[in-house]
Design a protein around this motif. Structure first.
Motif, mmCIF file in Angstrom:
data_model
loop_
_atom_site.group_PDB
_atom_site.id
_atom_site.type_symbol
_atom_site.label_atom_id
_atom_site.label_comp_id
_atom_site.label_asym_id
_atom_site.label_seq_id
_atom_site.Cartn_x
_atom_site.Cartn_y
_atom_site.Cartn_z
ATOM 1 N N VAL A 105 7.753 -9.969 -3.102
ATOM 2 C CA VAL A 105 6.579 -9.152 -2.779
ATOM 3 C C VAL A 105 6.984 -8.356 -1.547
ATOM 4 N N ILE A 106 7.231 -7.063 -1.749
ATOM 5 C CA ILE A 106 7.760 -6.205 -0.688
ATOM 6 C C ILE A 106 6.867 -4.976 -0.557
ATOM 7 N N ARG A 107 6.489 -4.669 0.651
ATOM 8 C CA ARG A 107 5.649 -3.492 0.873
ATOM 9 C C ARG A 107 6.458 -2.223 0.614
ATOM 10 N N SER A 108 5.888 -1.328 -0.157
ATOM 11 C CA SER A 108 6.573 -0.095 -0.519
ATOM 12 C C SER A 108 6.673 0.842 0.685
ATOM 13 N N PHE A 109 7.847 1.403 0.859
ATOM 14 C CA PHE A 109 8.077 2.378 1.920
ATOM 15 C C PHE A 109 8.317 3.772 1.350
ATOM 16 N N GLN A 155 0.843 -0.644 -0.360
ATOM 17 C CA GLN A 155 1.379 -0.573 -1.712
ATOM 18 C C GLN A 155 2.479 -1.617 -1.795
ATOM 19 N N LEU A 156 2.288 -2.594 -2.655
ATOM 20 C CA LEU A 156 3.194 -3.735 -2.745
ATOM 21 C C LEU A 156 3.970 -3.705 -4.060
ATOM 22 N N LEU A 157 5.280 -3.875 -3.960
ATOM 23 C CA LEU A 157 6.126 -4.016 -5.137
ATOM 24 C C LEU A 157 6.341 -5.497 -5.391
ATOM 25 N N SER A 158 6.219 -5.918 -6.631
ATOM 26 C CA SER A 158 6.376 -7.344 -6.935
ATOM 27 C C SER A 158 7.012 -7.555 -8.297
ATOM 28 N N SER A 159 7.750 -8.642 -8.411
ATOM 29 C CA SER A 159 8.313 -9.058 -9.701
ATOM 30 C C SER A 159 7.352 -9.964 -10.454
ATOM 31 N N HIS A 160 6.295 -10.433 -9.790
ATOM 32 C CA HIS A 160 5.318 -11.308 -10.437
ATOM 33 C C HIS A 160 4.426 -10.510 -11.396
ATOM 34 N N ALA A 161 4.127 -11.094 -12.522
ATOM 35 C CA ALA A 161 3.248 -10.440 -13.504
ATOM 36 C C ALA A 161 1.829 -10.348 -12.961
ATOM 37 N N ILE A 162 1.146 -9.246 -13.293
ATOM 38 C CA ILE A 162 -0.243 -9.048 -12.875
ATOM 39 C C ILE A 162 -1.067 -8.706 -14.105
ATOM 40 N N GLU A 163 -1.938 -9.617 -14.480
ATOM 41 C CA GLU A 163 -2.779 -9.406 -15.643
ATOM 42 C C GLU A 163 -4.264 -9.441 -15.305
ATOM 43 N N SER A 164 -4.577 -9.780 -14.054
ATOM 44 C CA SER A 164 -5.987 -9.891 -13.664
ATOM 45 C C SER A 164 -6.108 -9.707 -12.165
ATOM 46 N N LEU A 165 -7.358 -9.562 -11.700
ATOM 47 C CA LEU A 165 -7.607 -9.467 -10.262
ATOM 48 C C LEU A 165 -7.135 -10.737 -9.563
#
Length: 370
Positions: free
Chosen positions: A198-202, A294-304
């Motif tokens: 979880v890395i903040r986008s620059f 704005q966060l970049l992540s490898s974790h799946a996001i399917e819901s709030l």
């Protein structure tokens, strides 16, 4: 087994660390019980057989044993240990724009992803800023021709390897970092060793297979998909308050950077999930800056709920910020040291870092006991 080759050095290390943690100081006169002990502490820190790597390795070995069967956040960041322009300290390297003197510290702190408990220090790197002869424009061109490994920024990957190699005791690892770690090759490398992030986008990255489309374009087209409130702690720039966060998310394929030849060996595109977090205007305090991540992540996001969990991981960065504050003027005040050599000061800084992490653990334990 001891840390150093001499048991006397081990005893001195333990005594100095305990006194530092108890008295919250780095001034040897205040840490010692008498003049003889003050002199002994000074000799210990200047001893050629005492170095930062041995002390850090000892602290990290304890952390690895606490990671068993946990989901672990590996929170990393870099801090400048600057000692100004006129300090009479030998062998300090340039920092910042080159006018100051000091060194850099890059620790990785392990945190339980579920409970938020600080498990301890997992790795740390002390390094000096390289001095270059060529001008900045030429250096930038040369840097763009290189892969990540020869660069200073390789520390963002190197220290994660150091934290987990041979010690994969956790169920899973997630790297948490701020904008400086938004490096395309780093994202690819973390995937190759099965570590999430979880890395903040620059950078407003280009999207693959979409002409003239960037991350911000996709997010601006999205409708708000959920909102919720969190309690924000006070910082130097923000008041403690309840923030209402509006959340968007999307899965995108970011394109390999165009500049230079240093990324030609990487895949042309890389799939990530991106979350945008925007604080609602009515919850912002006065003229303070609203939260906008704005966060970049490898974790799946399917819901709030998934998005909230990932945002929660990022907010745990507060722990490493607090460790730095404890290490510097808000706690131990490393800059108040009267030591005169870079070797001794780096050893003292390693002790401060270990002590600051332990203080964080004690604070958490006290809060949980209430």
């Amino acid at each position: 087994m001891g840390i150093f080759i001499d048991k006397r050095l081990d005893r001195r290390y333990k005594g100095l660390l305990a006194s530092m943690r108890c008295r919250q100081s780095v001034v040897l006169r205040q840490l010692a019980r008498n003049r003889a002990e003050e002199v002994a502490y000074g000799r210990f820190l200047n001893n050629a057989y005492v170095n930062t790597s041995k002390m850090i390795a000892s602290a990290c070995s304890r952390t690895a044993s606490l990671s068993n069967d946990r989901e672990v956040l590996l929170i990393q960041d870099t801090s400048t240990m600057g000692f100004g322009l006129y300090r009479s300290i030998k062998d300090l390297a340039p920092t910042g724009d080159g006018s100051g003197r000091g060194f850099y510290l890059h620790p990785v702190i392990s945190v339980d992803a579920q409970s938020g408990d600080c498990l301890g220090l997992s790795s740390a790197k002390f390094y000096d800023r390289q001095v270059y002869d060529e001008d900045s424009a030429q250096r930038r061109r040369d840097r763009n021709r290189q892969p990540l490994a020869p660069k200073e920024s390789y520390r963002w990957y190197e220290q994660i390897q150091e934290a987990i190699n041979g010690k994969r005791t956790a169920k899973g690892y997630t790297v948490v970092a701020d904008r400086e770690a938004d490096i395309y090759e780093l994202l690819v490398l973390l995937k190759s060793i099965e570590v999430d992030f979880v890395i903040r986008s620059f950078q407003n990255r280009r999207l693959a297979n979409k002409i003239d489309t960037n991350l911000s374009d996709i997010l601006s087209e999205q409708q708000v998909q959920g909102q919720y409130c969190i309690q924000l702690p006070a910082t130097d720039r923000r008041s403690a308050h309840t923030a209402e966060l509006q959340v968007k998310w999307a899965q995108v394929d970011i394109a390999r950077p165009r500049s230079g030849t240093g990324t030609k060996h990487l895949p042309k595109q890389y799939q990530v999930n991106v979350i945008e977090v925007q604080e609602a205007t009515h919850s912002v305090v006065g003229k303070e800056k609203a939260i906008h991540w704005q966060l970049l992540s490898s974790h799946a996001i399917e819901s709030l709920q998934d998005a909230q969990r990932i945002i929660g991981y990022y907010t745990q960065r507060w722990i490493i910020e607090q460790v730095f504050r404890t290490l510097k003027k808000k706690g131990l005040d490393l800059y108040s040291t009267q030591l005169k050599s870079a070797h001794a000061i780096k050893n003292l800084c390693a002790l401060c870092l270990i002590s600051a992490v332990q203080v964080m653990q004690l604070v958490q334990a006290r809060q949980q006991a209430k």
